[in-house]
Design a protein around this motif. Sequence first.
Motif, mmCIF file in Angstrom:
data_model
loop_
_atom_site.group_PDB
_atom_site.id
_atom_site.type_symbol
_atom_site.label_atom_id
_atom_site.label_comp_id
_atom_site.label_asym_id
_atom_site.label_seq_id
_atom_site.Cartn_x
_atom_site.Cartn_y
_atom_site.Cartn_z
ATOM 1 N N ASP A 21 0.830 -1.204 0.000
ATOM 2 C CA ASP A 21 0.000 0.000 0.000
ATOM 3 C C ASP A 21 0.862 1.251 0.000
ATOM 4 O OD1 ASP A 21 -2.462 -1.398 0.135
ATOM 5 O OD2 ASP A 21 -2.052 -1.816 2.248
ATOM 6 N N GLU A 22 2.026 1.144 0.642
ATOM 7 C CA GLU A 22 2.906 2.311 0.724
ATOM 8 C C GLU A 22 4.339 1.844 0.891
ATOM 9 O OE1 GLU A 22 2.059 4.901 4.047
ATOM 10 O OE2 GLU A 22 3.781 6.166 3.549
ATOM 11 N N SER A 23 5.240 2.517 0.198
ATOM 12 C CA SER A 23 6.656 2.240 0.343
ATOM 13 C C SER A 23 7.255 3.489 0.983
ATOM 14 C CB SER A 23 7.227 1.987 -1.048
ATOM 15 O OG SER A 23 8.551 1.618 -0.964
ATOM 16 N N ARG A 24 7.632 3.376 2.253
ATOM 17 C CA ARG A 24 7.968 4.604 2.983
ATOM 18 C C ARG A 24 9.477 4.750 3.226
ATOM 19 N NH1 ARG A 24 4.710 6.309 8.357
ATOM 20 N NH2 ARG A 24 2.987 5.775 6.976
ATOM 21 N N ASP A 25 10.048 5.827 2.679
ATOM 22 C CA ASP A 25 11.449 6.160 2.972
ATOM 23 C C ASP A 25 11.497 6.697 4.384
ATOM 24 O OD1 ASP A 25 12.921 5.687 0.551
ATOM 25 O OD2 ASP A 25 11.707 7.278 -0.339
ATOM 26 N N MET A 26 12.403 6.169 5.183
ATOM 27 C CA MET A 26 12.432 6.617 6.577
ATOM 28 C C MET A 26 13.819 7.048 6.995
ATOM 29 S SD MET A 26 9.760 4.053 8.382
ATOM 30 C CE MET A 26 9.855 4.906 9.937
ATOM 31 N N GLU A 27 13.833 7.983 7.919
ATOM 32 C CA GLU A 27 15.066 8.462 8.553
ATOM 33 C C GLU A 27 14.955 8.080 10.016
ATOM 34 O OE1 GLU A 27 17.897 10.826 6.359
ATOM 35 O OE2 GLU A 27 17.882 10.083 8.412
ATOM 36 N N THR A 28 16.028 7.688 10.611
ATOM 37 C CA THR A 28 15.994 7.461 12.056
ATOM 38 C C THR A 28 17.175 8.207 12.668
ATOM 39 O OG1 THR A 28 17.510 5.591 12.314
ATOM 40 C CG2 THR A 28 15.283 5.070 11.512
ATOM 41 N N PHE A 30 19.500 6.932 13.890
ATOM 42 C CA PHE A 30 20.665 6.077 13.693
ATOM 43 C C PHE A 30 21.028 5.951 12.219
ATOM 44 C CE2 PHE A 30 18.226 5.010 17.407
ATOM 45 C CZ PHE A 30 19.174 5.179 18.396
ATOM 46 N N GLY A 31 20.335 6.708 11.379
ATOM 47 C CA GLY A 31 20.615 6.665 9.951
ATOM 48 C C GLY A 31 19.474 6.011 9.191
ATOM 49 N N MET A 32 19.805 5.544 8.007
ATOM 50 C CA MET A 32 18.768 5.029 7.097
ATOM 51 C C MET A 32 18.647 3.514 7.208
ATOM 52 S SD MET A 32 17.939 7.483 4.675
ATOM 53 C CE MET A 32 17.903 6.716 3.065
ATOM 54 N N PRO A 33 17.421 3.014 7.208
ATOM 55 C CA PRO A 33 17.253 1.563 7.137
ATOM 56 C C PRO A 33 17.699 1.010 5.782
ATOM 57 C CG PRO A 33 15.121 2.684 7.164
ATOM 58 C CD PRO A 33 16.165 3.746 7.321
ATOM 59 N N SER A 34 17.713 -0.295 5.675
ATOM 60 C CA SER A 34 18.248 -0.959 4.475
ATOM 61 C C SER A 34 17.476 -0.636 3.201
ATOM 62 C CB SER A 34 18.232 -2.479 4.666
ATOM 63 O OG SER A 34 19.053 -2.872 5.742
ATOM 64 N N ALA A 35 16.207 -0.259 3.337
ATOM 65 C CA ALA A 35 15.348 -0.006 2.172
ATOM 66 C C ALA A 35 14.124 0.754 2.665
ATOM 67 C CB ALA A 35 14.920 -1.335 1.541
ATOM 68 N N PRO A 36 13.330 1.308 1.732
ATOM 69 C CA PRO A 36 12.045 1.862 2.165
ATOM 70 C C PRO A 36 11.212 0.756 2.827
ATOM 71 C CG PRO A 36 12.501 2.410 -0.132
ATOM 72 C CD PRO A 36 13.543 1.428 0.289
ATOM 73 N N LEU A 37 10.451 1.116 3.841
ATOM 74 C CA LEU A 37 9.630 0.099 4.503
ATOM 75 C C LEU A 37 8.340 -0.108 3.722
ATOM 76 C CD1 LEU A 37 11.630 1.179 6.831
ATOM 77 C CD2 LEU A 37 10.157 -0.305 8.210
ATOM 78 N N ARG A 38 8.041 -1.359 3.442
ATOM 79 C CA ARG A 38 6.831 -1.685 2.682
ATOM 80 C C ARG A 38 5.690 -1.937 3.649
ATOM 81 N NH1 ARG A 38 11.512 -1.986 -0.177
ATOM 82 N NH2 ARG A 38 11.094 -1.429 -2.334
ATOM 83 N N ILE A 39 4.730 -1.038 3.610
ATOM 84 C CA ILE A 39 3.545 -1.220 4.435
ATOM 85 C C ILE A 39 2.506 -1.841 3.512
ATOM 86 C CG2 ILE A 39 1.829 -0.043 5.871
ATOM 87 C CD1 ILE A 39 3.980 2.234 6.140
ATOM 88 N N GLY A 40 2.051 -3.016 3.873
ATOM 89 C CA GLY A 40 1.164 -3.701 2.940
ATOM 90 C C GLY A 40 0.311 -4.736 3.614
ATOM 91 N N ARG A 41 -0.254 -5.611 2.803
ATOM 92 C CA ARG A 41 -1.150 -6.638 3.329
ATOM 93 C C ARG A 41 -0.793 -8.007 2.785
ATOM 94 N NH1 ARG A 41 -5.853 -4.759 0.783
ATOM 95 N NH2 ARG A 41 -4.400 -3.287 -0.161
ATOM 96 N N LEU A 42 -0.876 -8.960 3.701
ATOM 97 C CA LEU A 42 -0.732 -10.370 3.345
ATOM 98 C C LEU A 42 -2.032 -11.020 3.782
ATOM 99 C CD1 LEU A 42 2.705 -11.806 4.574
ATOM 100 C CD2 LEU A 42 1.833 -11.734 2.239
ATOM 101 N N ASN A 43 -2.769 -11.577 2.864
ATOM 102 C CA ASN A 43 -4.073 -12.179 3.214
ATOM 103 C C ASN A 43 -4.906 -11.221 4.066
ATOM 104 O OD1 ASN A 43 -3.021 -14.378 1.978
ATOM 105 N ND2 ASN A 43 -2.619 -15.526 3.856
ATOM 106 N N GLN A 44 -4.976 -10.007 3.676
ATOM 107 C CA GLN A 44 -5.819 -8.993 4.359
ATOM 108 C C GLN A 44 -5.244 -8.482 5.680
ATOM 109 O OE1 GLN A 44 -7.967 -7.965 2.303
ATOM 110 N NE2 GLN A 44 -7.679 -9.800 1.049
ATOM 111 N N HIS A 45 -4.171 -9.072 6.168
ATOM 112 C CA HIS A 45 -3.607 -8.597 7.430
ATOM 113 C C HIS A 45 -2.484 -7.610 7.125
ATOM 114 C CE1 HIS A 45 -5.861 -11.519 9.674
ATOM 115 N NE2 HIS A 45 -5.373 -12.511 8.941
ATOM 116 N N GLN A 46 -2.516 -6.492 7.853
ATOM 117 C CA GLN A 46 -1.485 -5.499 7.599
ATOM 118 C C GLN A 46 -0.133 -5.960 8.135
ATOM 119 O OE1 GLN A 46 -1.653 -1.512 9.280
ATOM 120 N NE2 GLN A 46 -1.396 -0.706 7.214
#
Length: 249
Positions: A21-28, A30-46
């Motif tokens: 549903d969303e691919s989110r670039d994030m800053e922390t 402690f720096g950048m995570p390995s990739a944008p975080l994929r917020i999505g659904r597997l069998n309707q579960h987020q």
Amino acid sequence: MSLIGIIGGSGLSQYPGLQIDESRDMETAFGMPSAPLRIGRLNQHQVVFLPRHGDNHHIAPHRINYRANIDALRQLGVSHILAVAAVGGISEEYGPGTLAVPDQLIDYTHSREVSFFSDAFSADKHIDFTYPYHPAVREAILEAGRKLTLNPVDGGTYGAVQGPRLETAAEIRRMAKDGCDLVGMTGMPEAYLAKEAGIPYATLAVVANWAAGVTGSELSMAEIEQTLAGGIDNVRALIAGVIGLPSLR
Ligand code: HPA
């Protein structure tokens, strides 16, 4: 309401079947995570998915920003982490293709950023790590595996090594004497940082090969990749099973 974070390892840098549903670039902090975080659904579960080696498997195990990865998952409010990790099998029960849910670990890594509190330490930050993997998350993986008759091995000690090279036969003999059943390059500090962050965490270990020296022949990345590719459908089915379990919801 729970929100499960899935950290994908070798063989699971992409997640076909995940509806993103969303691919989110994030800053922390402690720096950048390995990739944008994929917020999505597997069998309707987020769910939230993060490939620890990056989208193209281009980040070496010792270069992964484990702190940024766990902190980004924490920022998104992840309630549990299911970490998938390719490993080598040391003891007899853990041959190539086996799925396992380790219950202990030994850390042989070095020179990694191992704590969120390195720059703001106090005595209460010596955090208990007696049982590194969370029992409820372990049990959920085992239960989902049993339901699918994949029967993951319950328990075992994961030895976390520095990589990116594979081990010598003597190193594996020493690890066997230490009590290690499995060897992998990414289990630490990831498991401990999840503990510091207060996020229940467990690992689904996917045995890709016999560890160095166990069979006498040299290791081939082609064989390792082939075994991982052959088992990936089971791994994805098992993850979907975990996501659907009421015990983690
Ligand atoms: N050693 C370390 N890490 C690994 C191995 C191994 O044999 N196989 C997959 N990840």
